[in-house]
Design an enzyme around this catalytic site. Structure first.
Site, mmCIF file in Angstrom:
data_model
loop_
_atom_site.group_PDB
_atom_site.id
_atom_site.type_symbol
_atom_site.label_atom_id
_atom_site.label_comp_id
_atom_site.label_asym_id
_atom_site.label_seq_id
_atom_site.Cartn_x
_atom_site.Cartn_y
_atom_site.Cartn_z
ATOM 1 N N LYS A 112 0.817 -1.216 0.000
ATOM 2 C CA LYS A 112 0.000 0.000 0.000
ATOM 3 C C LYS A 112 0.851 1.268 0.000
ATOM 4 O O LYS A 112 0.395 2.328 -0.405
ATOM 5 C CB LYS A 112 -0.982 -0.029 1.160
ATOM 6 C CG LYS A 112 -2.065 -1.077 0.916
ATOM 7 C CD LYS A 112 -3.156 -1.049 1.960
ATOM 8 C CE LYS A 112 -4.290 -1.985 1.583
ATOM 9 N NZ LYS A 112 -3.893 -3.422 1.710
HETATM 10 C C1 LIG Z 1 -4.543 -4.482 0.910
HETATM 11 C C2 LIG Z 1 -3.781 -5.723 0.700
HETATM 12 C C3 LIG Z 1 -4.161 -6.675 -0.270
HETATM 13 C C4 LIG Z 1 -5.416 -6.544 -1.119
HETATM 14 O O1 LIG Z 1 -5.360 -5.505 -2.061
HETATM 15 P P1 LIG Z 1 -6.721 -4.948 -2.706
HETATM 16 O O2 LIG Z 1 -6.317 -3.769 -3.519
HETATM 17 O O3 LIG Z 1 -7.598 -4.572 -1.538
HETATM 18 O O4 LIG Z 1 -7.315 -6.032 -3.525
HETATM 19 C C5 LIG Z 1 -3.364 -7.801 -0.435
HETATM 20 N N1 LIG Z 1 -2.262 -7.999 0.328
HETATM 21 C C6 LIG Z 1 -1.857 -7.106 1.263
HETATM 22 C C7 LIG Z 1 -0.636 -7.409 2.086
HETATM 23 C C8 LIG Z 1 -2.589 -5.932 1.483
HETATM 24 O O5 LIG Z 1 -2.190 -5.066 2.431
#
Ligand SMILES: *Cc1c(COP(=O)(O)O)cnc(C)c1O
Length: 498
Positions: A112
């Site tokens: 993120k």
């Molecule tokens: C947020 C997250 C996801 C999922 O991503 P999306 O965009 O919500 O589909 C997968 N793995 C990790 C480690 C995350 O923090």
């Protein structure tokens, strides 16, 4: 390029507006009116660019109200500085036909950061453009990763305030420490006695509270969002699909023009949707493999056309994918119905009122041309971590392991042996407990001290603990407030002194 709402009831707006607002006034999500395409030679040319330049190039196709100079300032500040150290999205070859795209070299050790480090820069420029004088308040309810990434992104950014609510018993020890030690005088971190849904419902109630919102506006504040419903969070994610392709060509894994697959560990459907936009823009992508954990609402949808949230919720070892309502699917539906906003609005109403909708077999066929959906259970996830470590000496975190296994399942049923990029969304150290349990169950104990466990994992895998996780051991606790879930609204008012 102008933006419109997936539910079709608002004016068209520029990207600066879409980014400052987060959500459209009719409750829909902002989407671009028309996508720009890139030629193969433009894509291959990225092979010789640093990540910050690749990012500026892709962003410029979407954020046409920003100058190239502004975009370069933003991308260089984020991707060349000490946050990523030019190591934003390296592609590691794990076997002949599989590369792992490591997206977790940022300050919170999860993917993120790639978007949430950039969003504040885009937002500040957007505020200059829209002439908005307000302080932007970012409210976040988090099950772990988003909260810390938003705090790191916005800490110290003038004109913004961040308030993060996390469920007192619902995040891991490391995630909690990451948040309560956060530095910055514009950030607040508050524990809520309850679970993630309590925190999330509380935030939604606050945002829908007209009286509070008006009072805030009088005092010069307005709310925005750091979730992937914000367009400014999605765009930076489109970049690394192009980047991975350019790097795979450069490394000689594929020839220019070859179609490849991507396997994406999916929760809110933001990350994989970014891949779909890349495909629509001309990136040679054959299939996007949507990998779910036991909360397999998306994989069922991609196989039946029926989205049904009336189901049990499971807590898994890949918690960032534990989601029953994947908000960004709305954007896919809009795109794939050739922008039929009325239809999308009707499905979203059915989802809200009845917990269910069905897109029908014709549209499903169209979706399945681009997507393959499958899911991976807890046992398979641990088995995959163990097997890839044993065979390839490469450590996967549980989210990435779900995507790796989903790719294997796809190959089995399709006989499609194309090169596949597996998106790696978290450092294995961030979810050390499940990883240790998978590779050395005899040494792992649940009540282990987190830092002892990190050292153990580093020793076993001959890798190093990310510095920002190691430093948590000595970092002083700065946020101690713990409240009842009914007190969230009051705490926002108190924090903002209104
Ligand atoms: C947020 C997250 C996801 C999922 O991503 P999306 O965009 O919500 O589909 C997968 N793995 C990790 C480690 C995350 O923090």
């Amino acid at each position: 390029m102008l933006y419109t709402s997936t539910r079709g009831k608002t004016e068209k707006v520029c990207s600066a507006h879409a980014i400052t607002r987060g959500l459209a006034d009719d409750g829909g999500l902002f989407v671009p009116q028309k996508l720009t395409t890139l030629t193969l030679s433009e894509i291959i040319a990225m092979s010789d660019m640093p990540y910050a330049e690749r990012a500026a190039k892709i962003l410029s196709l979407f954020l046409t109200d920003y100058t190239m100079d502004e975009l370069q300032q933003c991308t260089h500040a984020v991707y060349c500085g000490d946050k990523f150290q030019d190591n934003t999205a390296p592609l590691k070859q794990v076997n002949d036909k599989t590369g792992v795209l490591e997206l977790w070299h940022g300050p919170t050790s999860a993917f993120k950061d790639v978007a949430l480090q950039l969003l504040p820069h885009l937002l500040l420029k957007a505020l200059e453009k829209t002439g908005e004088q307000h302080n932007i308040v970012i409210l976040v309810a988090t099950s772990g990763d988003t909260g810390k990434a938003a705090l790191e992104g916005f800490a110290g950014v003038k004109g913004t305030r961040v308030i993060v609510f996390y469920p007192d018993e619902g995040v891991s020890e490391i995630q909690k420490r990451q948040m309560i030690t956060q530095v910055g005088d514009n950030v607040s971190v508050i524990a809520v006695k309850g679970n993630f849904d309590d925190a999330q419902s509380g935030v939604k109630e606050i945002l829908a509270d007209r009286e509070l919102v008006e009072k805030l506006e009088e005092k010069g504040f307005s709310f925005s969002s750091a979730n992937s419903i914000n367009w400014g969070r999605l765009i930076p994610q489109v970049v690394y699909y192009f980047s991975a392709y350019a790097d795979a060509v450069k490394a000689g894994c594929i020839n220019p023009g070859d179609e490849i697959n991507f396997s994406v560990p999916t929760g809110n459907f933001g990350d994989i949707l970014a891949g779909y936009y890349a495909k629509c823009m001309g990136l040679p992508v054959h299939k996007l493999i949507c990998a779910s954990n036991t909360n397999n609402v998306l994989s069922v949808f991609l196989n039946t056309g029926k989205y049904d949230r009336r189901r049990d919720f499971y807590k898994t070892i890949s918690p960032s994918m534990d989601i029953l309502i994947s908000s960004n699917l709305e954007r896919l539906l809009y795109q794939i119905t050739d922008e039929d906003a009325a239809k999308v609005a009707a499905w979203m109403k059915e989802l809200r009122d009845e917990g269910f909708y069905d897109v029908g077999s014709k549209l499903l066929g169209k979706i399945q041309k681009a997507f393959f959906g499958t899911w991976v259970d807890e046992f398979e996830t641990k088995e995959t971590i163990c097997k890839v470590f044993r065979d390839k000496n490469y450590l996967l975190d549980p989210h990435t392991a779900v995507a790796w296994r989903a790719c294997e399942k796809y190959r089995l049923v399709s006989s499609d042996e194309r090169y596949c990029v597996v998106l790696s969304t978290a450092s294995p150290f961030k979810f050390y407990g499940s990883v240790l349990e998978a590779i050395k169950p005899e040494l792992y104990r649940q009540e282990m001290d987190p830092f002892e466990a990190l050292e153990l994992l580093a020793g076993l895998s001959s890798t190093t603990i990310p510095q920002q996780l190691r430093e948590l051991k000595e970092a002083p606790v700065r946020h101690k407030l713990k409240i009842e879930k009914q007190a969230m609204k009051d705490s926002v008012a108190k924090t903002l002194k209104i």
